[in-house]
Design an enzyme around this catalytic site. Sequence first.
Site, PDB file in Angstrom:
ATOM      1  N   HIS A 268      16.680  72.340  28.905  1.00 21.27           N
ATOM      2  CA  HIS A 268      16.908  73.771  29.141  1.00 21.27           C
ATOM      3  C   HIS A 268      18.268  73.969  29.810  1.00 21.27           C
ATOM      4  O   HIS A 268      19.065  74.813  29.409  1.00 21.27           O
ATOM      5  CB  HIS A 268      15.813  74.355  30.036  1.00 21.27           C
ATOM      6  CG  HIS A 268      14.609  74.841  29.303  1.00 21.27           C
ATOM      7  ND1 HIS A 268      13.771  73.993  28.617  1.00 21.27           N
ATOM      8  CD2 HIS A 268      14.083  76.091  29.160  1.00 21.27           C
ATOM      9  CE1 HIS A 268      12.780  74.694  28.076  1.00 21.27           C
ATOM     10  NE2 HIS A 268      12.948  75.971  28.385  1.00 21.27           N
TER      11      HIS A 268
ATOM     12  N   HIS B  93      10.901  70.249  36.023  1.00 24.11           N
ATOM     13  CA  HIS B  93      12.025  69.345  36.281  1.00 24.11           C
ATOM     14  C   HIS B  93      12.280  69.211  37.779  1.00 24.11           C
ATOM     15  O   HIS B  93      12.025  70.141  38.557  1.00 24.11           O
ATOM     16  CB  HIS B  93      13.299  69.851  35.603  1.00 24.11           C
ATOM     17  CG  HIS B  93      13.280  69.732  34.113  1.00 24.11           C
ATOM     18  ND1 HIS B  93      13.389  68.536  33.464  1.00 24.11           N
ATOM     19  CD2 HIS B  93      13.168  70.679  33.144  1.00 24.11           C
ATOM     20  CE1 HIS B  93      13.340  68.731  32.158  1.00 24.11           C
ATOM     21  NE2 HIS B  93      13.200  70.026  31.937  1.00 24.11           N
TER      22      HIS B  93
END
EC number: 3.1.3.4
Length: 271
Positions: free
Chosen positions: A146, A202
Amino acid sequence: MRELAIEIGVRALLFGVFVFTEFLDPFQRVIQPEEIWLYKNPLVQSDNIPTRLMFAISFLTPLAVICVVKIIRRTDKTEIKEAFLAVSLALALNGVCTNTIKLIVGRPRPDFFYRCFPDGVMNSEMRCTGDPDLVSEGRKSFPSIHSSFAFSGLGFTTFYLAGKLHCFTESGRGKSWRLCAAILPLYCAMMIALSRMCDYKHHWQDSFVGGVIGLIFAYICYRQHYPPLANTACHKPYVSLRVPTSLKKEERPTADSAPSLPLEGITEGPV
């Protein structure tokens, strides 16, 4: 046309490699008991910025900005082609690089524990009982795709706008609205990267390194087609700045056109 076909083929090949690596299994890193707390964050089902939305923002934003600039400044087709080639190469290289690192490193995500043990009970052998696809995806934390795609696509948009607005040339320095307009895409990229930590998808290192990777590819590919941002012609691609070969031949001096000295009044001297 042949050169353009080759350029398109290179990008198609890179995107093909990226899609192929999406279906490969990552390295299964051993998780030590003392570090299991790093991966015990809750499993969030609904992300703040889903993957499809991230790809739409990263791919369509630079293309939309390029088209808007064409309408406003009435740029030619050559400039549009160069901009499209630059941003597509940045995105393609970024995808291949990010996925390659993901597969080799195999770092577990912050929510890996509940992907591996949906009931929250860990067995002594550390054998996952969860959905295999969900578990495999849980081993692809580093770096954040991302973050890398956001900084690649939106980072390129920032460089592109900075060049068009002359943010770093003598004529554009000191005009804050130009700088704010140019760095707005970077601000959006930062928000996308930070959202991945809020979703427990993450670790902060994943988002940070992903952003650095994306920004590096954005700048490298931008500079392949455009001059430095401090250059007075930074708003034009290199192709538009090249002097046509026909003009070079016309400007080149020949023996017939070379200046000659007047010979009147000159007499031969003794040899």
